[in-house]
Enzyme design. Structure first.
Site, mmCIF file in Angstrom:
data_model
loop_
_atom_site.group_PDB
_atom_site.id
_atom_site.type_symbol
_atom_site.label_atom_id
_atom_site.label_comp_id
_atom_site.label_asym_id
_atom_site.label_seq_id
_atom_site.Cartn_x
_atom_site.Cartn_y
_atom_site.Cartn_z
ATOM 1 N N ASP A 1 -2.128 -1.875 10.504
ATOM 2 C CA ASP A 1 -2.363 -1.694 9.030
ATOM 3 C C ASP A 1 -2.799 -3.077 8.512
ATOM 4 O O ASP A 1 -3.121 -3.094 7.225
ATOM 5 C CB ASP A 1 -1.131 -1.600 8.208
ATOM 6 C CG ASP A 1 -0.570 -0.187 8.399
ATOM 7 O OD1 ASP A 1 -1.350 0.814 8.951
ATOM 8 O OD2 ASP A 1 0.689 0.249 7.791
ATOM 9 N N LYS B 1 0.599 -0.989 -0.127
ATOM 10 C CA LYS B 1 -0.074 -0.020 0.285
ATOM 11 C C LYS B 1 1.022 1.226 0.029
ATOM 12 O O LYS B 1 2.195 1.138 0.389
ATOM 13 C CB LYS B 1 -1.007 -0.064 1.187
ATOM 14 C CG LYS B 1 -0.306 0.075 2.786
ATOM 15 C CD LYS B 1 0.281 1.427 3.093
ATOM 16 C CE LYS B 1 0.808 1.446 4.484
ATOM 17 N NZ LYS B 1 1.729 2.523 4.738
#
Ligand code: C5P
Length: 312
Positions: free
Chosen positions: A138, A11
């Protein structure tokens, strides 16, 4: 032959705003995270001796209980109540390590999804999300992927929502000799900016509302072809003075032809520039190739992707 293979994409942060400190000691964040199509792959096979074994093609990565893949396997096995479950896991690493790209978190998410299938646990999305949040801030985003608002310590996900990810190109760079510890970056942020942190939930919510209604979301959704606003990453100002490669890399990317925006991802030190298309990102990468090599950078060109970890 492995029984299963799971793709674990990286990401980037299109927005990372540090709002304040939480009672649990983590930071309260308002972020926009975006999956890109640079991915590790995790192969999984069953073992009937109850052992969990991890191999990796990068020797500098721990393959013991410090690795989030092994932590995920142990957490899932404990949750299943079946102590005899075992697995052989093999990781092919493509995402740079210690870069702020959630490579380790995505590997952990891939292990949850892969082992849930391999061991026929069928825990369901809600329970996997809960276990993911236990593994790291995350990890829930890495399960879902795409373009999302991430609030709380990062685990509270809200869809943006977009019909499809924008067709933009990403030029991603990182000095392989540099890495940043995430706890260090947040600790430094607290030391430098803690006096200005917000404290009340009503103020956190006001910042979330501004982000939800803001120019970044409109640009991502392609509303009237709005230009991208400058990207905000509050950790960039903390990490930049400490990391020469962040300073020199940002300067290089800002000068690249056709750049729409430039930022550090997460706690760094990876950096990225966004372009209207993959072809433009590749052209800029080719034009900068000499300067990037002289600066000691590795570079990747990739696209936004609409999904997180997936079997296949
Ligand atoms: O959740 P994760 O293990 O990824 O977090 C690593 C470290 O980063 C935490 O121990 C904490 O020091 C810092 N952190 C934080 N606030 C967050 C996320 C991470 O302070 N929202």
């Amino acid at each position: 032959m492995a029984d299963l293979c799971v793709q674990a994409p990286a990401k980037i942060n299109l927005h990372l705003e540090v709002l304040g400190l939480r009672p649990d000691g983590f930071h309260e964040l308002a972020m926009v995270m975006q999956t890109i199509d640079l991915a590790d792959s995790l192969e999984l096979s069953s073992r009937d001796d109850g052992q969990i074994r991890l191999r990796c093609d990068r020797v500098d990565l721990p393959t013991d209980g410090h690795n989030l893949i092994v932590k995920a396997a142990e957490l899932l096995r404990q949750r299943s109540g079946q102590a005899g479950l075992g697995a052989e896991l093999s990781l092919r690493k493509r995402i740079p390590i210690g870069a702020g790209l959630a490579g380790g978190s995505s590997d952990g998410a891939a292990a949850l999804v892969g082992l849930d299938r391999l061991w026929n646990l069928n825990l369901g999305a809600q329970e996997l999300h809960r276990l993911a949040a236990e593994l790291g801030s995350d990890v829930p985003f890495c399960l879902e992927g795409g373009s999302r608002f991430c609030f709380g310590r990062g685990e509270r996900l809200e869809p943006l929502p977009l019909e499809a990810p924008p067709p933009w190109g990403v030029l991603l760079i990182k000095d392989p000799s540099a890495s940043v510890s995430t706890p260090w970056a947040y600790g430094r942020c607290k030391a430098l900016r803690g006096d200005f942190y917000l404290e009340r939930e009503v103020d956190f919510e006001q910042r979330r509302a501004v982000l939800r209604a803001g120019a970044l979301r409109a640009a991502l959704a392609g509303v009237r072809a709005l230009p991208l606003p400058p990207l905000r990453n509050d950790l960039q100002a903390v990490v930049e003075p400490d990391q020469a490669s962040v300073r020199s890399g940002l300067a290089l990317l800002r000068d690249a032809p056709g750049t729409m925006a430039v930022a550090m991802s997460g706690s760094g030190p990876s950096l990225f520039a966004l372009f209207p298309s993959l072809e433009m990102a590749e052209a800029a990468g080719a034009q900068l190739a000499g300067a990037l090599e002289r600066g000691g950078f590795e570079a990747w060109c990739c696209r936004f992707s609409g999904s997180g970890v997936r079997l296949g």
